[in-house]
Motif scaffolding. Structure first.
Motif, short mmCIF file in Angstrom:
data_model
loop_
_atom_site.label_atom_id
_atom_site.label_comp_id
_atom_site.label_asym_id
_atom_site.label_seq_id
_atom_site.Cartn_x
_atom_site.Cartn_y
_atom_site.Cartn_z
N ILE A 133 0.95 -0.82 0.24
CA ILE A 133 -0.57 -0.39 0.27
C ILE A 133 0.72 1.14 -0.20
CG2 ILE A 133 -1.61 1.10 1.49
CD1 ILE A 133 -2.92 -1.46 2.39
N VAL A 134 1.87 0.91 0.80
CA VAL A 134 2.62 2.57 1.03
C VAL A 134 3.71 2.90 -0.28
CG1 VAL A 134 4.53 3.24 1.98
CG2 VAL A 134 2.52 2.11 3.28
N THR A 135 4.08 1.72 -0.77
CA THR A 135 4.87 1.84 -2.12
C THR A 135 3.70 2.22 -3.44
OG1 THR A 135 6.36 -0.11 -1.62
CG2 THR A 135 6.07 0.25 -3.99
N SER A 136 2.77 1.71 -3.70
CA SER A 136 1.62 2.09 -4.64
C SER A 136 1.74 3.73 -4.28
CB SER A 136 0.85 0.93 -4.50
OG SER A 136 -0.72 1.79 -5.00
N ALA A 137 0.76 3.69 -3.48
CA ALA A 137 0.63 5.93 -2.76
C ALA A 137 2.11 6.39 -3.54
CB ALA A 137 0.44 5.56 -1.32
N LEU A 138 2.94 5.67 -3.08
CA LEU A 138 4.18 7.08 -3.51
C LEU A 138 4.55 6.41 -4.84
CD1 LEU A 138 7.36 5.42 -0.56
CD2 LEU A 138 5.57 7.65 -0.40
#
Length: 200
Positions: A133-138
């Motif tokens: 989730i964090v990687t995708s958002a970044l």
């Protein structure tokens, strides 16, 4: 050659999220914030399709394993989108041959896509979903930020995109063992399913 930095940046970003690139460029053109966006990217049907597919990707890209499946499906889509966007940008300006622009945009998108897909494989060796989730958002924020910068300041944006691409390539080298582990695990699961499906 004034459009080359924008074309390279759009290609890099297309390898990460092609729908976001089409949507953002189209919106910048429609709102009059940029004169470099060709009419083809400003069409209502193109913007609606890009928005819907962007929302689908925003969900699929944050779910472990589904994100890698989605990346596999887009191995052709993202480089093709990068090439098409680059060719359209060049065609609207005539400062760069469309074929050369398509080659730059498509190549940047392909390398960027392979980096993204490899990093996601490495992340999927981790049992928790938060990193996806964090990687995708970044990634989404990075694409939005760099494309926005490219509209107003193409050269700095291209330098940032190139830096991100280099960091990504180095990351792939450092994460090679985790990527191999992910692929081995997937292969073992596939073989197990085939074995279970055998009669008797």
């Amino acid at each position: 050659m004034s459009l080359l930095p924008l074309i390279f940046t759009a290609g890099w970003a297309s390898g990460i999220n092609a729908y976001a690139v089409v949507l953002l460029l189209g919106l910048f053109g429609v709102t009059g914030l940029s004169d470099d966006v060709p009419e083809g990217l400003q069409r209502t049907d193109v913007l609606v399709a890009a928005a819907v597919l962007f929302l689908v990707e925003a969900v699929a890209d944050k779910i472990p394993y589904l994100d890698t499946f989605w990346d596999t499906l887009h191995t052709v889509v993202r480089p093709a989108a990068g090439a098409v966007v680059a060719a359209l940008l060049a065609g609207a300006d005539d400062s760069l041959p469309q074929l050369a622009a398509a080659a730059v945009g498509g190549s940047a998108a392909l390398v960027s896509h392979l980096v993204k897909a490899g990093i996601r494989m490495a992340i999927n060796t981790s049992p928790e979903p938060a990193s996806n989730i964090v990687t995708s958002a970044l990634e989404d924020l990075g694409v939005a930020g760099v494309i926005t910068l490219a509209i107003f300041h193409p050269l700095p944006a291209a330098m940032i995109a190139g830096t991100f691409l280099l960091i990504g390539l180095i990351s792939i080298i450092l994460l090679a063992s985790r990527i191999r582990r992910y692929r081995r695990r997937r292969r073992e699961r596939r073989l197990a399913r085939l074995a279970a499906a055998q009669p008797g």
